[in-house]
Scaffold this motif. Structure first.
Motif, mmCIF file in Angstrom:
data_model
loop_
_atom_site.group_PDB
_atom_site.id
_atom_site.type_symbol
_atom_site.label_atom_id
_atom_site.label_comp_id
_atom_site.label_asym_id
_atom_site.label_seq_id
_atom_site.Cartn_x
_atom_site.Cartn_y
_atom_site.Cartn_z
ATOM 1 N N LEU A 62 44.674 29.522 39.367
ATOM 2 C CA LEU A 62 44.155 30.591 38.512
ATOM 3 C C LEU A 62 44.632 30.544 37.061
ATOM 4 O O LEU A 62 44.038 31.217 36.208
ATOM 5 C CB LEU A 62 44.513 31.958 39.107
ATOM 6 C CG LEU A 62 43.951 32.257 40.503
ATOM 7 C CD1 LEU A 62 44.414 33.632 40.967
ATOM 8 C CD2 LEU A 62 42.433 32.174 40.523
ATOM 9 N N HIS B 158 41.815 29.838 34.782
ATOM 10 C CA HIS B 158 40.565 30.585 34.991
ATOM 11 C C HIS B 158 40.323 31.505 33.790
ATOM 12 O O HIS B 158 41.190 32.299 33.426
ATOM 13 C CB HIS B 158 40.656 31.407 36.271
ATOM 14 C CG HIS B 158 39.337 31.903 36.775
ATOM 15 N ND1 HIS B 158 38.536 32.766 36.049
ATOM 16 C CD2 HIS B 158 38.667 31.651 37.921
ATOM 17 C CE1 HIS B 158 37.444 33.039 36.751
ATOM 18 N NE2 HIS B 158 37.491 32.370 37.890
ATOM 19 N N ALA C 160 37.888 31.709 44.078
ATOM 20 C CA ALA C 160 38.171 31.997 42.671
ATOM 21 C C ALA C 160 36.977 31.722 41.760
ATOM 22 O O ALA C 160 36.802 32.392 40.736
ATOM 23 C CB ALA C 160 39.371 31.189 42.204
ATOM 24 N N HIS C 161 36.145 30.753 42.134
ATOM 25 C CA HIS C 161 34.988 30.417 41.292
ATOM 26 C C HIS C 161 34.022 31.587 41.158
ATOM 27 O O HIS C 161 33.231 31.640 40.213
ATOM 28 C CB HIS C 161 34.241 29.223 41.884
ATOM 29 C CG HIS C 161 33.567 29.546 43.185
ATOM 30 N ND1 HIS C 161 34.243 29.582 44.397
ATOM 31 C CD2 HIS C 161 32.282 29.876 43.472
ATOM 32 C CE1 HIS C 161 33.403 29.905 45.356
ATOM 33 N NE2 HIS C 161 32.212 30.099 44.837
ATOM 34 N N TYR D 288 41.795 41.433 44.500
ATOM 35 C CA TYR D 288 41.337 40.048 44.295
ATOM 36 C C TYR D 288 39.975 39.831 44.968
ATOM 37 O O TYR D 288 39.052 39.256 44.378
ATOM 38 C CB TYR D 288 42.372 39.078 44.856
ATOM 39 C CG TYR D 288 41.912 37.633 44.833
ATOM 40 C CD1 TYR D 288 42.099 36.851 43.695
ATOM 41 C CD2 TYR D 288 41.306 37.051 45.942
ATOM 42 C CE1 TYR D 288 41.669 35.529 43.667
ATOM 43 C CE2 TYR D 288 40.881 35.736 45.928
ATOM 44 C CZ TYR D 288 41.068 34.974 44.785
ATOM 45 O OH TYR D 288 40.634 33.676 44.758
ATOM 46 N N LYS E 73 38.738 34.185 33.382
ATOM 47 C CA LYS E 73 38.673 35.622 33.649
ATOM 48 C C LYS E 73 39.960 36.194 34.232
ATOM 49 O O LYS E 73 40.043 37.399 34.489
ATOM 50 C CB LYS E 73 37.513 35.916 34.613
ATOM 51 C CG LYS E 73 36.135 35.639 34.038
ATOM 52 C CD LYS E 73 35.797 36.594 32.901
ATOM 53 C CE LYS E 73 34.386 36.378 32.383
ATOM 54 N NZ LYS E 73 34.057 37.313 31.294
ATOM 55 N N VAL E 74 40.963 35.344 34.454
ATOM 56 C CA VAL E 74 42.156 35.779 35.176
ATOM 57 C C VAL E 74 43.391 35.744 34.278
ATOM 58 O O VAL E 74 43.612 34.780 33.545
ATOM 59 C CB VAL E 74 42.397 34.900 36.419
ATOM 60 C CG1 VAL E 74 43.652 35.360 37.168
ATOM 61 C CG2 VAL E 74 41.189 34.952 37.356
#
Length: 231
Positions: A184, A187, A154-155, A128, A189-190
């Motif tokens: 997430l 998100h 996370a950003h 992560y 990308k996740v």
């Protein structure tokens, strides 16, 4: 072919021992296998060997090299489990992510056009962190610990990240799992996968913790995810 290599740290003042498994012929890409708290043991080496058999350059850095170089522990042995917990307490993940970045640079110098990672437990947390703090091309984390304490990063995740979350993880409880999902799930990308009733360590290669059906499912998802994003 397998070997032990020395990867230069980012500042060039030391080297990180790492187990390397090489494929036959030119590798498709490189995959950093980030260990649990048990060192580069037989299970981690077996994961590297499997990636090499699938055509990847696989490298497992010794994340405890600063204070317990070469340690290999068995989580099914109580005394060794307690020893591993002690190393976890000593470990600085903020410094450790620089070791992962050093491994990324090494893999690229070895000719890998793209580099991904698959990390487990503490290694899942580092996967992560690598997604948030490095330019790694794709990351996968299994039962990563303390990710819920780092969701403010996370950003910064710019490349694909997949997390495998066992719902009965006795190290990552329901509140932590809920926080991870809340932060997430949306998100772009996740990707998150839950494993109902599974516990921490379910995808270990061997030993008492392995849950065969869930491990095979998670590993198949990982293989497809990394094949897609490291192509």
């Amino acid at each position: 072919m397998t070997e032990t290599v020395q990867i230069p740290t980012l500042d060039g003042t030391a080297t990180i021992p790492a187990y390397v498994a090489r494929p036959t012929g030119k590798p498709k890409a490189a995959i950093i296998v980030i260990p649990e708290i048990f060192g580069v043991n037989s299970g981690i080496r077996q994961k590297c060997d499997k990636w090499a058999a699938a055509g990847y350059l696989a490298v497992a850095p010794d994340i405890f090299w600063r204070f317990a170089p070469g340690v290999e522990l068995n989580p099914d042995v109580p005394d060794e489990l307690q020893e591993a917990f002690g190393y976890f307490q000593q470990y600085d993940p903020n410094g450790g992510v620089y070791d992962i970045e050093a491994a990324i640079h090494w893999a690229r110098r070895e000719g890998a056009a793209k580099v991904g990672c698959a990390g487990y437990c503490l290694g899942g947390r580092l996967a992560y962190m690598a997604a948030a703090r490095t330019d790694i091309d794709a990351s996968v984390g299994y039962y990563g610990v303390m990710i819920d304490t780092m969701l403010n990063e996370a950003h910064a995740i710019a490349n694909p990240l997949m997390l495998h979350i066992p719902t009965a993880d006795h190290f990552v409880g329901p509140e932590a799992q809920a926080a991870i999902h809340a932060a997430l799930d949306g998100h772009p990308k996740v990707t998150l996968h839950d494993y109902l009733g599974e516990d921490h360590g379910f995808a270990a290669e061997m030993g008492d913790r392995r849950s065969e059906e869930a491990a095979v499912l998670a590993d198949s998802r990982t293989a497809a995810f990394l094949a897609e994003h490291l192509a």
